[in-house]
Design an enzyme around this catalytic site. Sequence first.
Site, PDB file in Angstrom:
ATOM      1  N   HIS A 178       0.733  10.386   9.532  1.00 30.86           N
ATOM      2  CA  HIS A 178      -0.576   9.873   9.972  1.00 30.86           C
ATOM      3  C   HIS A 178      -0.412   8.490  10.607  1.00 30.86           C
ATOM      4  O   HIS A 178      -0.525   7.468   9.915  1.00 30.86           O
ATOM      5  CB  HIS A 178      -1.506   9.797   8.752  1.00 30.86           C
ATOM      6  CG  HIS A 178      -2.963   9.701   9.098  1.00 30.86           C
ATOM      7  ND1 HIS A 178      -3.688  10.759   9.611  1.00 30.86           N
ATOM      8  CD2 HIS A 178      -3.858   8.676   9.001  1.00 30.86           C
ATOM      9  CE1 HIS A 178      -4.947  10.391   9.795  1.00 30.86           C
ATOM     10  NE2 HIS A 178      -5.070   9.128   9.433  1.00 30.86           N
ATOM     11  N   ARG A 187      -9.989  14.357  12.615  1.00 29.66           N
ATOM     12  CA  ARG A 187     -10.230  13.067  11.968  1.00 29.66           C
ATOM     13  C   ARG A 187     -11.373  13.126  10.964  1.00 29.66           C
ATOM     14  O   ARG A 187     -11.177  12.889   9.784  1.00 29.66           O
ATOM     15  CB  ARG A 187     -10.532  12.013  13.048  1.00 29.66           C
ATOM     16  CG  ARG A 187     -10.707  10.607  12.520  1.00 29.66           C
ATOM     17  CD  ARG A 187      -9.377   9.936  12.204  1.00 29.66           C
ATOM     18  NE  ARG A 187      -8.689   9.555  13.407  1.00 29.66           N
ATOM     19  CZ  ARG A 187      -8.872   8.403  14.070  1.00 29.66           C
ATOM     20  NH1 ARG A 187      -9.757   7.528  13.623  1.00 29.66           N
ATOM     21  NH2 ARG A 187      -8.183   8.118  15.144  1.00 29.66           N
ATOM     22  N   TYR A 236      -1.081  -3.312  -5.813  1.00 26.36           N
ATOM     23  CA  TYR A 236      -1.356  -3.486  -7.238  1.00 26.36           C
ATOM     24  C   TYR A 236      -1.625  -2.160  -7.966  1.00 26.36           C
ATOM     25  O   TYR A 236      -1.482  -2.089  -9.171  1.00 26.36           O
ATOM     26  CB  TYR A 236      -2.574  -4.400  -7.439  1.00 26.36           C
ATOM     27  CG  TYR A 236      -2.367  -5.793  -6.907  1.00 26.36           C
ATOM     28  CD1 TYR A 236      -1.320  -6.596  -7.362  1.00 26.36           C
ATOM     29  CD2 TYR A 236      -3.217  -6.311  -5.932  1.00 26.36           C
ATOM     30  CE1 TYR A 236      -1.142  -7.872  -6.867  1.00 26.36           C
ATOM     31  CE2 TYR A 236      -3.039  -7.590  -5.434  1.00 26.36           C
ATOM     32  CZ  TYR A 236      -1.997  -8.367  -5.899  1.00 26.36           C
ATOM     33  OH  TYR A 236      -1.811  -9.620  -5.412  1.00 26.36           O
TER      34      TYR A 236
END
Length: 813
Positions: A77, A31, A121
């Site tokens: 993931h 991680r 966006y």
Amino acid sequence: MSIQEKFQDLALEEVIGDRFGRYSKYIIQDRALPDARDGLKPVQRRILYAMHMEGNTSEKGFRKSAKTVGNVIGNYHPHGDTSVYDAMVRMSQSWKVRNMLVDMHGNNGSIDGDPAAAMRYTEARLSKVSSELLRDIEKRTVDFVPNFDDTSSEPIVLPARFPNLLVNGSTGISAGYATDIPPHHLGEVIDAVIMRMEKPTSQVEDLMKAIKGPDFPTGGIIQGVDGIKKAYETGRGRVIVRAKTEIETIRGGKEQIVVTEIPYDVNKASLVKRMDEFRIDRKLEGIAEVRDETDRTGLRIVIELKKEADSESVLNYLFKNSDLQVNYNFNMVAIDQRRPKLMGLCDLLDAYIAHQKEVITNRSRFDLEKAKERHHIVEGLMKALSVLDEVIATIRASNDKRNAKDNLIAKFAFTEKQAEAIVSLQLYRLTNTDVTALQAEAEELLQTISKLSAILASEQKLLSVIKKELKEIKKKYQDERRTVIEEKISEIKINLEVMIPSEDVIATVTREGYIKRTSLRSFAASNGQDLAMKETDRLLLQEEVNTTDTLLLFTNKGNYLFFPVHELPDIRWKDMGQHIASLIPIERDEEILKVIHVKEFEEATNLVFVTKNGMVKKSSLASYKAMRYSRPLVAINIREGDELIEIFLTDGQQDLIFATHLGYVLWYPESEVGIVGPRAAGVKAISLKEGDFVVGADHTSTDRSPSEQAICVVTQRGAIKKMRLAEFERATRAKRGLITLRELKNNPHRLIGMKIVDDRDELIIRTENGKEEIISVSTLRYNDRYSNGSFVIDEKTDGKANLLYKKTSSKDD
């Protein structure tokens, strides 16, 4: 059939320890920490691999970030979309990574700390340089493992054709480990890798001829080559990173400081706000205005100065007190061989070189295998073309494809693969010119086989391939170094008189810890009356001071608080001061004992400390000048069971006088006590009987003759006695002293305090019931040592006397 339930009786700490151990291992390995080989954390690797698999590469158009995030979460993931998108955005931020791995269209945040636009966006694709991390991944160069749901596979590391960990750096916090690896210049790192390959015994000193130090994307100036060298040797080290600034002269002869580059990982908006707060709070008098003039042409912060301001001092103040200069601490931890490891520069380079050897070896094996397979097929095709008519006749006489292959194998001794290639051959390729092409291809394949076999057989040739490819990367992607490196750390000198407006104010400190400064105007408007203070509180200091002065507040635990007057809270005379605990944290049972006003920290001036258990210490006042004062500082090392009771300033030529509870007084020259450092405990001041302790200490005054000075003692029964100094003899340190009280069988007198006085002084005695009695020393008559003095307080009605302090009437208190 009933299901048998099984229960295990386990200790809670055992279960929690085991589960947390597993969790920690996962966080460390999978991680938060980067791999030493490709410099990527698992989430970053999965993002780049997912984009590669989707064909979202630099030569193609941009795609919605949300699509990539969805692919990463769905395939590799299984975590929150925010963590994936944040990692993706960071890899696209030019002020965070030295060579961006993701190109992004749209708002991807800013150096001011603004967040990126939502992933619906923005659009993204792999950058050109990140394609070098993934190149040849399809050639079995790295190992793959099944993904979380076994529907596909993912790489455990990327091929990484350049040393990404050093180039882009990394930062992360896991369970028990953290990492901070700064970014570096691509060309310099590649030069260091090549140097290490050519000379495996090269050390940090040699490698630093190639790698000068970190190269931050935001530029700036690094100071402290020794810190860089230590970090490269051990994995840990500290350097100073400061902004790049220029001092410009503008209209009217005024100056302005222009900042064009700021330290790495500093929030520009917060930096500008912090610098402007110095102006607003009047901590820095020389600033007229702070403006952020950053635009698309580059970063630019302008600090406009007042006409009389000292630009160098202002700049040094900003370096010292804002993020215009920061410390960068190397902590180069990475995953090496599946373990977290603190790695120096040589370790990081060796890990990358070992990885590249493995990658090129695997690629060469893959290419060799493919070349051999193709050569085998080409041989078969050339053989088939040489007996083409017979081959065609054999195929036409066959029943189906399988039968045709069997017949070719049986009749012409083709292999299974050659037979498959022949039956799959298209008719248009059966021309004379194609034979020539096959012969050329066969020769080329033989050369490739020979070359690849040589690479696999010789480590020297293997290394030459790595070096050649690294040089290609360097030529293609390197740019100019952005961060300047300076060998020494510059000393910051601040002219306080220029920085701080020189202004006379009234400073007040109370026994209970309330502190403030008040303008002379507010003080005059109240005629110095009606100071806001609790009834049970009393003043320790009320004095006209200058904003360039300092107050030292000493506590009973042997600590001191350093307060520059200009940093004291500016509060009206009639309003309560601010408690010191809100400015500097002190313990609940810690009390303010004495306040000393300091104009200059002179070497010739001494501080004398006296403790309840009879210790005395003398230190130079200059050693109490603090650079950092956000917490209590050690004034004297107090032993357990003891406490500080008195502090005063001396010039080295005075006499010290001590008084004990049982009535002993000892007088000797100050020269008996040597000068020691702030953290020392001191020496024995007076020899104490069992159960006795020091209740007061003082020093003779240099501006009054001994004949003008007297000793005043006060007892718990409210008696006060004034004695001439001549009543006592000067002795030496650590003696018991002379008795000053007449012993009584019933309710004997015991001292609660002692002061050196003259007729200008007033003594204030406070009782346990809160009553205060003010006595003018001039009204007291002299007594000898064998009397108990005159009563000024009635013990029965007012309670025992428990506090004595002195005021000098001639001062404007």
